[in-house]
Every structure is written in C-alpha cells, then in structure tokens.
Design a protein around this motif. Sequence first.
Motif, PDB file in Angstrom:
ATOM      1  N   TRP A  82      -3.809  14.917  -0.614  1.00 39.95           N
ATOM      2  CA  TRP A  82      -5.227  14.726  -0.307  1.00 39.95           C
ATOM      3  C   TRP A  82      -5.725  13.323  -0.639  1.00 39.95           C
ATOM      4  O   TRP A  82      -6.599  12.780   0.046  1.00 39.95           O
ATOM      5  CB  TRP A  82      -6.076  15.754  -1.064  1.00 39.95           C
ATOM      6  CG  TRP A  82      -6.186  15.499  -2.536  1.00 39.95           C
ATOM      7  CD1 TRP A  82      -5.333  15.921  -3.516  1.00 39.95           C
ATOM      8  CD2 TRP A  82      -7.205  14.746  -3.206  1.00 39.95           C
ATOM      9  NE1 TRP A  82      -5.745  15.474  -4.753  1.00 39.95           N
ATOM     10  CE2 TRP A  82      -6.908  14.762  -4.596  1.00 39.95           C
ATOM     11  CE3 TRP A  82      -8.352  14.049  -2.785  1.00 39.95           C
ATOM     12  CZ2 TRP A  82      -7.693  14.117  -5.554  1.00 39.95           C
ATOM     13  CZ3 TRP A  82      -9.145  13.406  -3.740  1.00 39.95           C
ATOM     14  CH2 TRP A  82      -8.808  13.445  -5.106  1.00 39.95           C
TER      15      TRP A  82
ATOM     16  N   VAL B  29       0.065   3.671   5.211  1.00 47.48           N
ATOM     17  CA  VAL B  29      -0.112   2.983   6.489  1.00 47.48           C
ATOM     18  C   VAL B  29       1.254   2.657   7.071  1.00 47.48           C
ATOM     19  O   VAL B  29       2.252   2.600   6.367  1.00 47.48           O
ATOM     20  CB  VAL B  29      -0.928   1.691   6.309  1.00 47.48           C
ATOM     21  CG1 VAL B  29      -2.307   2.001   5.785  1.00 47.48           C
ATOM     22  CG2 VAL B  29      -0.204   0.713   5.390  1.00 47.48           C
TER      23      VAL B  29
ATOM     24  N   TRP C 166      -3.399  10.445  -1.884  1.00 49.07           N
ATOM     25  CA  TRP C 166      -2.440   9.363  -1.666  1.00 49.07           C
ATOM     26  C   TRP C 166      -2.180   9.075  -0.183  1.00 49.07           C
ATOM     27  O   TRP C 166      -1.689   8.001   0.153  1.00 49.07           O
ATOM     28  CB  TRP C 166      -1.117   9.677  -2.366  1.00 49.07           C
ATOM     29  CG  TRP C 166      -1.224   9.801  -3.850  1.00 49.07           C
ATOM     30  CD1 TRP C 166      -0.863  10.880  -4.604  1.00 49.07           C
ATOM     31  CD2 TRP C 166      -1.708   8.822  -4.779  1.00 49.07           C
ATOM     32  NE1 TRP C 166      -1.094  10.650  -5.934  1.00 49.07           N
ATOM     33  CE2 TRP C 166      -1.619   9.389  -6.077  1.00 49.07           C
ATOM     34  CE3 TRP C 166      -2.218   7.532  -4.640  1.00 49.07           C
ATOM     35  CZ2 TRP C 166      -2.011   8.699  -7.217  1.00 49.07           C
ATOM     36  CZ3 TRP C 166      -2.610   6.844  -5.787  1.00 49.07           C
ATOM     37  CH2 TRP C 166      -2.507   7.426  -7.050  1.00 49.07           C
ATOM     38  N   LYS C 167      -2.500  10.007   0.708  1.00 52.07           N
ATOM     39  CA  LYS C 167      -2.198   9.789   2.131  1.00 52.07           C
ATOM     40  C   LYS C 167      -2.921   8.574   2.705  1.00 52.07           C
ATOM     41  O   LYS C 167      -2.479   7.968   3.681  1.00 52.07           O
ATOM     42  CB  LYS C 167      -2.541  11.035   2.948  1.00 52.07           C
ATOM     43  CG  LYS C 167      -4.013  11.401   2.965  1.00 52.07           C
ATOM     44  CD  LYS C 167      -4.237  12.690   3.755  1.00 52.07           C
ATOM     45  CE  LYS C 167      -5.705  13.096   3.775  1.00 52.07           C
ATOM     46  NZ  LYS C 167      -5.896  14.383   4.497  1.00 52.07           N
ATOM     47  N   ARG C 168      -4.027   8.185   2.103  1.00 48.96           N
ATOM     48  CA  ARG C 168      -4.776   7.032   2.608  1.00 48.96           C
ATOM     49  C   ARG C 168      -3.995   5.720   2.438  1.00 48.96           C
ATOM     50  O   ARG C 168      -4.307   4.721   3.075  1.00 48.96           O
ATOM     51  CB  ARG C 168      -6.118   6.936   1.895  1.00 48.96           C
ATOM     52  CG  ARG C 168      -6.050   6.545   0.426  1.00 48.96           C
ATOM     53  CD  ARG C 168      -7.384   6.712  -0.273  1.00 48.96           C
ATOM     54  NE  ARG C 168      -7.747   8.119  -0.374  1.00 48.96           N
ATOM     55  CZ  ARG C 168      -8.914   8.546  -0.835  1.00 48.96           C
ATOM     56  NH1 ARG C 168      -9.830   7.673  -1.209  1.00 48.96           N
ATOM     57  NH2 ARG C 168      -9.168   9.843  -0.907  1.00 48.96           N
ATOM     58  N   TYR C 169      -2.984   5.721   1.556  1.00 45.52           N
ATOM     59  CA  TYR C 169      -2.173   4.518   1.335  1.00 45.52           C
ATOM     60  C   TYR C 169      -0.937   4.460   2.228  1.00 45.52           C
ATOM     61  O   TYR C 169      -0.224   3.466   2.234  1.00 45.52           O
ATOM     62  CB  TYR C 169      -1.722   4.448  -0.134  1.00 45.52           C
ATOM     63  CG  TYR C 169      -2.874   4.269  -1.094  1.00 45.52           C
ATOM     64  CD1 TYR C 169      -3.451   3.018  -1.290  1.00 45.52           C
ATOM     65  CD2 TYR C 169      -3.406   5.355  -1.790  1.00 45.52           C
ATOM     66  CE1 TYR C 169      -4.515   2.848  -2.160  1.00 45.52           C
ATOM     67  CE2 TYR C 169      -4.469   5.202  -2.666  1.00 45.52           C
ATOM     68  CZ  TYR C 169      -5.020   3.944  -2.851  1.00 45.52           C
ATOM     69  OH  TYR C 169      -6.076   3.782  -3.705  1.00 45.52           O
TER      70      TYR C 169
ATOM     71  N   SER D 226       0.811  -1.213   0.000  1.00 44.30           N
ATOM     72  CA  SER D 226       0.000   0.000   0.000  1.00 44.30           C
ATOM     73  C   SER D 226       0.853   1.275   0.000  1.00 44.30           C
ATOM     74  O   SER D 226       0.593   2.203  -0.757  1.00 44.30           O
ATOM     75  CB  SER D 226      -0.919  -0.009   1.226  1.00 44.30           C
ATOM     76  OG  SER D 226      -1.655   1.180   1.308  1.00 44.30           O
ATOM     77  N   LYS D 227       1.909   1.284   0.812  1.00 45.27           N
ATOM     78  CA  LYS D 227       2.722   2.501   0.944  1.00 45.27           C
ATOM     79  C   LYS D 227       3.510   2.828  -0.324  1.00 45.27           C
ATOM     80  O   LYS D 227       3.960   3.968  -0.498  1.00 45.27           O
ATOM     81  CB  LYS D 227       3.682   2.367   2.122  1.00 45.27           C
ATOM     82  CG  LYS D 227       4.730   1.270   1.951  1.00 45.27           C
ATOM     83  CD  LYS D 227       5.696   1.222   3.112  1.00 45.27           C
ATOM     84  CE  LYS D 227       6.767   0.143   2.896  1.00 45.27           C
ATOM     85  NZ  LYS D 227       7.745   0.121   3.985  1.00 45.27           N
TER      86      LYS D 227
ATOM     87  N   LYS E 288       2.321  11.516   2.554  1.00 45.84           N
ATOM     88  CA  LYS E 288       1.461  11.561   3.742  1.00 45.84           C
ATOM     89  C   LYS E 288       0.654  12.853   3.839  1.00 45.84           C
ATOM     90  O   LYS E 288      -0.250  12.949   4.671  1.00 45.84           O
ATOM     91  CB  LYS E 288       2.299  11.372   5.011  1.00 45.84           C
ATOM     92  CG  LYS E 288       2.777   9.938   5.211  1.00 45.84           C
ATOM     93  CD  LYS E 288       3.448   9.738   6.562  1.00 45.84           C
ATOM     94  CE  LYS E 288       3.826   8.264   6.771  1.00 45.84           C
ATOM     95  NZ  LYS E 288       4.464   8.037   8.086  1.00 45.84           N
TER      96      LYS E 288
END
Length: 525
Positions: free
Chosen positions: A494, A501, A496-499, A280-281, A491
């Motif tokens: 708006w 983790v 891509w930050k959801r990935y 994910s990251k 991080k």
Amino acid sequence: MAGGGLAVASAAGGVEFEAKITPIVIISCIMAATGGLMFGYDVGVSGGVTSMPDFLKKFFPVVYKRTIDGDLGSNYCKYDNQGLQLFTSSLYLAGLTATFFASYTTRRLGRKLTMLIAGVFFLIGVVLNAAAQDLAMLIAGRILLGCGVGFANQAVPVFLSEIAPTRIRGGLNILFQLNVTIGILFANLVNYGTAKIKGGWGWRLSLGLAGVPAILLTIGALLVVDTPNSLIERGKLEQGKAVLKKIRGTDNVEPEYLELVEASRIAKEVKHPFRNLLLSKNRPQLIIAVALQFFQQFTGINAIMFYAPVLFSTLGFKNDASLYSAVITGAVNVVSTVVSVYSVDKVGRRFLLLQAGVQMFFSQVVIAIVLGFKVTDKSDHMGNGFAVLVVIMICTYVAAFAWSWGPLGWLIPSETFPLETRSAGQSVTVCINLLFTFVIAQAFLSMLCHFKFGIFLFFSGWVLIMSIFVWFLVPETKNIPIEEMTERVWKKHWFWKRYMVDDDDEYVVQDDLAKKNGYSNGNSL
C-alpha cells in the motif's frame, strides 16, 4: 538431511523452479553459518571476562578497586568505565569499517572467499587476545576480530539466502542467527568454568577458546561451494549452472538458471551499486534494512548479552550466580531461535515480529518496576523471589527477541535486495548494525549508571515504536523467490508501491537532474 522433500517455487511467468532439499545445501549452510558461531562467541565472552576479578585487576585496575572497596556511590555504577566499554565495543567499530571492503570482495571474489578472509582475521585476533600482555594488545586483538565479523556478516547471510531453495530459505538463513545464539551460550558456559580457575589465567582460556569456531569457519569456507548467483555474476556461467544442478538435486534448472543470468545481466549494467541503492525503486528495501538494524539494537538485546554477568552482578547476584544466570538466558536464546527456524516459513515474518513486540514490551516494563522498588543506589538485595522474577522476565524477553528481531533482522534484508544491489545493500545492513551495536556497547554501562532501572523503560519505548513500524511498513516475504520481490511484494504494498517506477522513467529523471548539475549523460549515475 537426505535429499527428500521437493521444493517448488513459482516464478513470475508461471514457471516452476524445481529444487530438492539436498545434503550439499544443508551441509554448506551449516558450515557457512559457523560465522555466526564466531560472532556469538565474541558477543558472549566479553561480558564474562569483564566480570572476572583477575581480568579487571590486570587491564582495568580502577574498576577492580571500585568493586573491591565497595565505594560505588551507586550500585548501578559499579562498572561504568569507558575503557572497559571500549574493550567490548572496539570489535564492532572495526567490523563497521571492514564491511565496506567486504562488500567489494563479496561481489568481485565471491561469497566463499570472503568467508575464508573472515576466518583468517578471526584466527589472528584470537591469538592476540589470548596472549595479551597489555590493554593495547587486547584492543588490537578485538579490532582484528571485528574485521572478521565485518567480512562474515557481509558474506554469510547472502550465501545462505542464495543457496537455499525458496521454500526453506527462511529456516536455513536463520542458521546464522542460531549459531550466534549457540556461540553466546558456549561463551557463557566457558566463562562459568574458567571463572573458577585459580592462578589468574581463566580469562585467557575464555578468549583463546574463540579459536574453536574460528577454525570451524575457516575449514567450512574451504569446503563449501560458491553460490550460483555469485559465479554467474562473475561471468562463470557454466560453472554456475553446474553448481545449480548440484545444489538443487535435478538437471531441470533451466528456468531458474535463465532468471539468474538475466538478473546478473541487469546487475552488470549497474556501475555504482551504492549510488543505485538511492534510486526510487530500491528505497523501500534500503529504508527497511536500515530501520531493522537500528531497531534490532534498540530492543536492548545486546546490552543484556554483552554484559549479562555484569548486569546480574549489578542487581546483587554473586559472581557464580550472575554467570549461572547468564548461562540460563543463553540457553533460552538458543532454544527460542530453534523455534524461529521451524516457524518463520510457516507463520511468516510479520507475525513473529509483532508477537515478539508485545512480549518484549511487557517483560521490560515488569523488570523496570521490580528494579525501581528493590534495587536502589545503596541497596541491591532483592530477595530470592524477586531475583527469580527478574531472571524469568529477562528470559521471556530474550526468548521473544530470539525468534523474531534476532534472526529476522538479518533474514529480511538479505532476501529483499535485488542482485544488482545485494552486496551493497548487505554492506549497508551490516554497517548500520555494527554502528549501533558499537553505540550500545560503548554507552550501556554509562546509561545504566545514569538511567538506573529506567534503562529498561527506555528500551521498551523503542520496542513499541518498532512494532508500529512493522505493522504499517514491513511486508510479508514468506515463500517468495528473491528475484520476484519487486513484482510480488513491493509493487503490491500500500505504501511502497509508489516508489516502484519503471527503470526508463527513473533514468529520465536522473538524466534531467544530472544536466541541471552540469553533467553530461556519460557522467550521470
């Protein structure tokens, strides 16, 4: 070039990395970037020789007869031949395959040795092409050149990003693309001269002179230092620290050195870098890298650069005029890339991509309108005024590409992947680029035959789509150290930050998935 100008980059914890712009960095980058010179020459030379009657007569007699007899059916179909397209595209298919091996050598043997391997492939390929006696020998030479492209395109952008101080990383990285454009211009000038040679051997000289950039790359690979990142990654800590001091022009390299060592430690924990790209990251970097390479080819630029003389000939330009027009577009390409070198670290990546999108869209629509009215299946007489307008619009389009999608398509992926997936990420980047370069090279002359003037509307539609993608999904990476992209870019974005983790959370998810599929902890990713 002398070592003035102190570059200072802020680290995550407020530490500043001190780095002078040293002569060894500039010289190393210039030498390494000659890989782009070789790539550019191969791109530019193919279009010129495929428009030379003597070359067509020897290797593609069917196309030669069609252009001589004038029995075309349509002006847009003069050069529609799969074999002729294979001569151009085979290089990129070979490069696509070679890039997987290049990923291994870049990581295990270093950036420097990978560039040397590229130079050797280039030299052997040049000899086969210049001495070709039949189509099989010609294609074999192109395949070896493609292997060189795969290795060079894998190693050079990574080398440039790692060795350059943060403040001028964008400009130095674009040296690769600048050399690509210089190589294209050099090839166009050579083709313009060799087309006038009597005796039917001008095309051999065009293909043989590719040896000049091939020799430069080989010598350059022998002379440059490997990057501190690569040396540390391979366990050569003291050597890496010594090189870091040398290229930064200061003994105060401890903060940057420790960050590189930590990044290397994390990288070594990753046993399967290609699988790790799917975590994910790493997904934002992967998606953007793949999208940029796909979009770069679907701007239509390589269709024009590969086949510029053929394209101008199709539009009714005589042989000299078509080669001369290709030289003009090649010169515009070089000058505009210089603009990018000076502006990319000032105005940023996003601004250049978005501005160029507007310019490319406008110019392609104008070209399509002119060709729609003036170049029909049976008539290719545009008149001087419209011919000049088409050349101006193509130059406008090439200029926009050269200061945006050309260099930034390579720069952004090379500076956004973390060290643990950088070689794998660059390999995927090169692979996707060469895959779609192959598709365009193999299909363009047939697309031109069937789409006619609509080919420019096809590419302009893609330019619109890619501009929307950039507006919403491509973040600004100007003046941000490579190892801090996650904290300072991904991080905070708006979308891509959801990935982004935490590692622990992600490996728990991996472990659960592995157990569901019947694997033990030791066999999970």
